[in-house]
Design an enzyme around this catalytic site. Structure first.
Site: not given
Ligand code: NAP
Length: 254
Positions: A154, A161, A191-193, A94, A12, A63
Site C-alpha cells: 500500500y 491516507k 475490487r475496483t479500478l 498513486a 470519485g 480534476d
Molecule cells: P475507483 O472507482 O477507481 O475510484 C477512484 C476515483 O478517483 C476515480 O473516479 C478516479 O477517476 C478518481 N480520481 C483519480 N485522480 C483524480 C483526479 N486528479 N481528479 C478527480 N478524480 C480523480 O476506486 P475506489 O476503490 O472506489 O476508490 C474510491 C476511494 O475509496 C479512494 O479514496 C480509495 O482509496 C478508497 N478506498 C478503496 C478501497 C478499495 O478496496 N477499493 C478500500 C478503502 C478505501 P479516474 O478513474 O479518472 O482516475
C-alpha cells in the site's frame, strides 16, 4: 428517506464498481439530489450513463489537481442547487509503480502526486464548499486501514491516507462551529479500478474473508448504507471520526 430534500456533491465515480457509486445509489434511494463529477473526457460517458439512473442529476468535470476546476465545479453545483448539504470525497490516486516493491523507494514525484490527489484535495474541496453549506453539512471521505498500519504494497497510499485522516480531524475543528461535520469511512478491500493497481490485491480480499469477525468481504451496499448514516442528521453529533466498514477486520491481530 433519510436524505430527503438534501443536495449532495459526489466525487470519485469512475464506473459501477466505484465505492462512490455505491454511496450515490444509496443517497439517491434516500431522496437526495446529486451532482457527480468525472475527471476527464475519457470517463464522461460512463458517469453520464450511471447518472441517468438518478433523479435530475448534475454531471460535471472536475480534476482535483486543478484549483480552477474545483472553483468552477463547486460554484456550478452551489448555484444550481442553491446550497450544498453534503459532499462525498471518493478520490485517490498513486502511480502503479509506487504500489509495489518497497515504500523506501518512493519517488518525490510519486509522493507529491499521491498526497495531492488523495489527501490535499479533501481540504481544497472543504474550503470551497464551506460557503455553500448554509445550514450546516456533512463531508465524508474514504480511507483504508493502510493509513494506520503497514499493509504490504500500500506504500505511499498509506502515507496519503494517514494525511487524509488527520485532515479530517483538523477540518472537523475548523468547520464544527458552522455545524459542518467531517468524517471518514475506512472501507475494507473491494475490487475496483483503483484497487486493481495494488499488487497482491486478491490476497487482501482473501485475508479479510478468512480473519474478519463477520468472515466476509464488504460490498458497495455496505459502504453506501454506512455513508447514508454519516450524511444524514442521524449522525448529527459525530465529527472528526474514522469509522471502519470492514466486517470488523481492523480489530484482529494480523
Ligand atoms: P475507483 O472507482 O477507481 O475510484 C477512484 C476515483 O478517483 C476515480 O473516479 C478516479 O477517476 C478518481 N480520481 C483519480 N485522480 C483524480 C483526479 N486528479 N481528479 C478527480 N478524480 C480523480 O476506486 P475506489 O476503490 O472506489 O476508490 C474510491 C476511494 O475509496 C479512494 O479514496 C480509495 O482509496 C478508497 N478506498 C478503496 C478501497 C478499495 O478496496 N477499493 C478500500 C478503502 C478505501 P479516474 O478513474 O479518472 O482516475
Amino acid at each position: 428517506m433519510l436524505l430527503n430534500g438534501k443536495k449532495g456533491l459526489i466525487l470519485g465515480v469512475a464506473n459501477k464498481r466505484s465505492l462512490a457509486w455505491g454511496i450515490a445509489r444509496a443517497a439517491h434511494r434516500e431522496g437526495a439530489r446529486l451532482a457527480l463529477t468525472y475527471q476527464g473526457e475519457r470517463l464522461r460517458g460512463s458517469v453520464e450513463d450511471l447518472a441517468s439512473q438518478l433523479t435530475e442529476p448534475l454531471v460535471l468535470p472536475c480534476d482535483v489537481t486543478s484549483d480552477a476546476d474545483l472553483d468552477r465545479c463547486v460554484a456550478q453545483v452551489g448555484e444550481t442547487f442553491g446550497q450544498i448539504d453534503f459532499v462525498v470525497h471518493g478520490v485517490a490516486f498513486a502511480k502503479r509503480e509506487e504500489l509495489e516493491g518497497r515504500y523506501v523507494d518512493t519517488s518525490r514525484e510519486g509522493f507529491e502526486v499521491a498526497l495531492d490527489i488523495s489527501a490535499f484535495s479533501m481540504t481544497a474541496l472543504a474550503r470551497r464548499v464551506e460557503p455553500w453549506m448554509k445550514n450546516g453539512g456533512a463531508l465524508l471521505t474514504l480511507t483504508y486501514l493502510g493509513g494506520d498500519r503497514v499493509i504490504p504494497h500500500y506504500n505511499v497510499m498509506g502515507v496519503a491516507k494517514a494525511a487524509l485522516e488527520c485532515s479530517v480531524r483538523y477540518l472537523a475543528v475548523d468547520l464544527g462551529p458552522k455545524n459542518i461535520r467531517v468524517n471518514a469511512l475506512s472501507a475494507g478491500p473491494v475490487r475496483t479500478l483503483a484497487a486493481s493497481g495494488i499488487s497482491d490485491f486478491p490476497k487482501m480480499l482473501e485475508v479479510v474473508k478468512e480473519r474478519s469477525p463477520l468472515q466476509r468481504n464488504i460490498d458497495l451496499d455496505d459502504v453506501g448504507d454506512a455513508a447514508v448514516f454519516f450524511l444524514s442528521d442521524l449522525s448529527r453529533a459525530i465529527t472528526g471520526e474514522v469509522i471502519f466498514v470492514d466486517a470488523g477486520f481492523h480489530n484482529m491481530g494480523l
